[in-house]
Design a protein around this motif. Structure first.
Motif, short mmCIF file in Angstrom:
data_model
loop_
_atom_site.label_atom_id
_atom_site.label_comp_id
_atom_site.label_asym_id
_atom_site.label_seq_id
_atom_site.Cartn_x
_atom_site.Cartn_y
_atom_site.Cartn_z
N ILE A 179 31.89 -43.11 24.73
CA ILE A 179 31.98 -41.80 24.09
C ILE A 179 32.35 -40.72 25.13
CG2 ILE A 179 30.65 -40.04 22.84
CD1 ILE A 179 29.00 -42.40 21.65
N ARG A 180 33.31 -39.89 24.80
CA ARG A 180 33.76 -38.84 25.72
C ARG A 180 32.68 -37.79 25.92
NH1 ARG A 180 39.11 -38.71 27.14
NH2 ARG A 180 40.49 -40.00 25.85
N LYS A 181 32.81 -37.07 27.04
CA LYS A 181 31.83 -36.04 27.41
C LYS A 181 31.64 -35.00 26.28
CE LYS A 181 30.74 -33.31 31.45
NZ LYS A 181 31.34 -32.56 32.51
N LYS A 182 32.74 -34.62 25.66
CA LYS A 182 32.66 -33.61 24.59
C LYS A 182 31.67 -34.02 23.51
CE LYS A 182 35.58 -31.64 20.93
NZ LYS A 182 36.89 -31.64 20.29
N TYR A 183 31.55 -35.34 23.28
CA TYR A 183 30.69 -35.84 22.20
C TYR A 183 29.42 -36.50 22.74
CZ TYR A 183 34.86 -35.11 19.36
OH TYR A 183 35.93 -34.54 18.72
N SER A 184 29.06 -36.19 23.98
CA SER A 184 27.96 -36.93 24.63
C SER A 184 26.60 -36.74 23.94
CB SER A 184 27.87 -36.56 26.11
OG SER A 184 27.59 -35.20 26.23
N ASP A 185 26.46 -35.67 23.14
CA ASP A 185 25.20 -35.50 22.39
C ASP A 185 25.00 -36.65 21.39
OD1 ASP A 185 24.74 -33.22 23.72
OD2 ASP A 185 25.23 -31.85 22.07
N TYR A 186 26.09 -37.35 21.08
CA TYR A 186 26.02 -38.44 20.10
C TYR A 186 26.00 -39.81 20.76
CZ TYR A 186 26.88 -34.52 17.19
OH TYR A 186 26.75 -33.29 16.59
N ASP A 187 25.87 -39.80 22.06
CA ASP A 187 25.83 -41.05 22.82
C ASP A 187 24.37 -41.46 23.01
OD1 ASP A 187 25.98 -43.10 24.64
OD2 ASP A 187 27.49 -42.13 25.90
N ALA A 188 23.95 -42.49 22.27
CA ALA A 188 22.53 -42.91 22.32
C ALA A 188 22.12 -43.37 23.71
CB ALA A 188 22.28 -44.01 21.29
N ALA A 189 23.07 -43.94 24.46
CA ALA A 189 22.74 -44.40 25.82
C ALA A 189 22.27 -43.21 26.66
CB ALA A 189 23.94 -45.08 26.46
N LYS A 190 22.94 -42.05 26.47
CA LYS A 190 22.55 -40.85 27.23
C LYS A 190 21.29 -40.24 26.64
CE LYS A 190 26.76 -39.73 29.57
NZ LYS A 190 27.92 -40.34 28.94
N LYS A 191 21.25 -40.16 25.32
CA LYS A 191 20.13 -39.50 24.63
C LYS A 191 18.80 -40.19 24.93
CE LYS A 191 19.57 -37.47 20.00
NZ LYS A 191 20.18 -37.39 18.68
N TYR A 192 18.84 -41.53 25.01
CA TYR A 192 17.59 -42.29 25.20
C TYR A 192 17.51 -42.97 26.57
CZ TYR A 192 17.26 -41.40 20.25
OH TYR A 192 17.21 -40.76 19.03
N ASN A 193 18.41 -42.53 27.46
CA ASN A 193 18.38 -43.05 28.83
C ASN A 193 18.44 -44.59 28.87
OD1 ASN A 193 18.42 -42.53 31.48
ND2 ASN A 193 16.19 -42.32 31.72
N ILE A 194 19.40 -45.13 28.15
CA ILE A 194 19.54 -46.60 28.06
C ILE A 194 20.59 -47.07 29.06
CG2 ILE A 194 20.34 -48.48 26.57
CD1 ILE A 194 19.21 -46.84 24.20
N ASN A 195 20.23 -48.08 29.83
CA ASN A 195 21.15 -48.62 30.80
C ASN A 195 21.64 -49.99 30.31
OD1 ASN A 195 22.56 -49.01 33.17
ND2 ASN A 195 20.80 -49.94 34.21
N ILE A 196 22.91 -50.10 30.03
CA ILE A 196 23.45 -51.39 29.57
C ILE A 196 23.85 -52.22 30.79
CG2 ILE A 196 25.17 -52.54 28.10
CD1 ILE A 196 23.30 -50.60 26.60
N GLU A 197 23.21 -53.36 30.94
CA GLU A 197 23.50 -54.20 32.11
C GLU A 197 23.76 -55.64 31.65
OE1 GLU A 197 19.93 -54.11 34.43
OE2 GLU A 197 18.74 -54.88 32.78
N TYR A 198 24.33 -56.42 32.57
CA TYR A 198 24.58 -57.82 32.25
C TYR A 198 23.31 -58.63 32.49
CZ TYR A 198 26.74 -62.37 31.92
OH TYR A 198 27.06 -63.64 31.51
#
Ligand code: SF4
Length: 354
Positions: free
Chosen positions: A279-298
């Motif tokens: 998700i682009r910065k402009k729409y980052s309020d809608y990015d759940a990874a940012k909103k809930y501090n989620i780190n996607i890892e392998y």
């Protein structure tokens, strides 16, 4: 469009007879879960001579969604989790969302991304947005709508994969000997067939964008064999009744407006450069990874599941020692047995005798 003509037994027999005249060893890969299912359903492998092999690739979005997404969602509190149904039983490191729902997590199945946005009218909602180019525009559209209407209690946890970089990984691999790709029909409606031109140009490997009826698939196999015989790798479009060279500009623009390309983590495979839309910065309020501090890892799958090898075409599902024994659709060990587009599920349903 009369689809029946693509199922005509006389036509199918004629193509199969032609294919049987080919004496070369040929390996072709399909990279679309719907093709995997169609090949199983129509018994295409049984129709082909032994020297023509069809191998399944990473065509199932659920199968390549990182395990850490499932684990992170299980940890979310006081929100509604909206998912596509296929994701429900996919195992993470600490169980599935189905199990978490039984323990009280508010998980709802939606049939379209807009249904997830509607759920946000009731309660804070996180949509687990997974998919390839076919699904991505609809997910991007909900983000755009939420932004436009100032809906603040909606966000998307994304695992939005794009197909061409995965093809590039396969085409450039030393250990996979492929003679061509049966290219995805649905994805190509969005991307257009031109999206694959790099395959012959850079790797001298051809592909045919293909429909889902038996004659579609067999015609594409024939065209790919002709490419090999004539040493003429190129991209062809067998599915021109639906797919254009440029694809769907409107959906491409929605994707471009909301999302940007980044490196992506594919379950069972690892990181593929420039293979994911974030998700682009402009729409980052809608990015759940940012909103809930989620780190996607392998995360390595420690269950013994060999989905990664299945997705890369290194093995066929029955070569996994768990196939049909401890791993079945009612007790799936890995995502390839859960998803309706997974190779293991397709083999279990249609080709178990082998
Ligand atoms: S059969 Fe089951 S355990 Fe084996 S690769 Fe397929 S999903 Fe994984």
């Amino acid at each position: 469009m009369n689809i029946k003509k693509f199922q005509d037994p006389k036509l199918i027999k004629k193509i199969v007879e032609k294919l049987k005249r080919n004496k070369r060893q040929i390996s072709l890969m399909e990279v679309c879960g719907s093709h995997t299912m169609a090949i199983g359903k129509w018994g295409i492998r049984d129709l082909l001579p032994d020297n023509i092999k069809l191998i399944s690739g990473p065509g199932c979005p659920v199968c390549v969604t990182p395990m850490s997404i499932i684990d992170s969602v299980i940890d979310l509190k006081d929100v509604t989790i909206a998912i596509f149904g296929d994701l429900m039983r996919v195992p993470g490191e600490r169980g599935s969302l189905e199990l978490a729902r039984a323990k009280g997590l508010d998980v709802r199945i939606v049939y379209s991304p807009l249904d997830a946005l509607k759920l946000a009218q009731e309660k804070e909602t996180v949509f687990v947005g997974i998919g390839f180019e076919t699904t991505i525009p609809g997910i991007a559209y909900t983000i755009k709508e939420a932004y436009k209407n100032n809906i603040t209690n909606y966000s998307v946890l994304t695992s939005l994969k794009v197909v061409p970089p995965a093809l590039e990984l396969l085409a450039s691999a030393d250990d996979i000997n492929l003679n061509g790709f049966i290219l995805p029909g649905h994805v190509s409606v969005v991307t257009g067939s031109n999206a694959y031109n790099f395959l012959p140009e850079k790797y001298n490997i051809g592909g045919v964008v293909t429909g889902f009826e038996p004659a579609d698939i067999l015609v594409s196999v024939d065209r790919l064999i002709q490419q090999v015989e004539n040493n003429d790798a190129k991209i062809e479009n067998e599915y021109s009744r639906i797919v254009t060279p440029e694809g769907n500009k409107h959906t491409q623009e929605i994707m471009k407006e909301v999302l940007e390309i980044d490196d992506g983590i594919w379950r069972g495979i690892g990181e593929i450069p420039k293979s994911e839309l974030k998700i682009r910065k402009k729409y980052s309020d809608y990015d759940a990874a940012k909103k809930y501090n989620i780190n996607i890892e392998y995360k390595e799958d420690k269950s013994g599941c060999r989905c990664g090898d299945v997705l890369k075409g290194n093995i066929i599902p029955p070569e996994c020692h768990l196939f049909g024994k401890s791993c079945t659709p009612s007790n799936p060990i890995g995502p390839c047995m859960v998803s309706s587009e997974g190779s293991c599920a397709a083999y279990y349903k249609y080709e178990r005798k082998q």
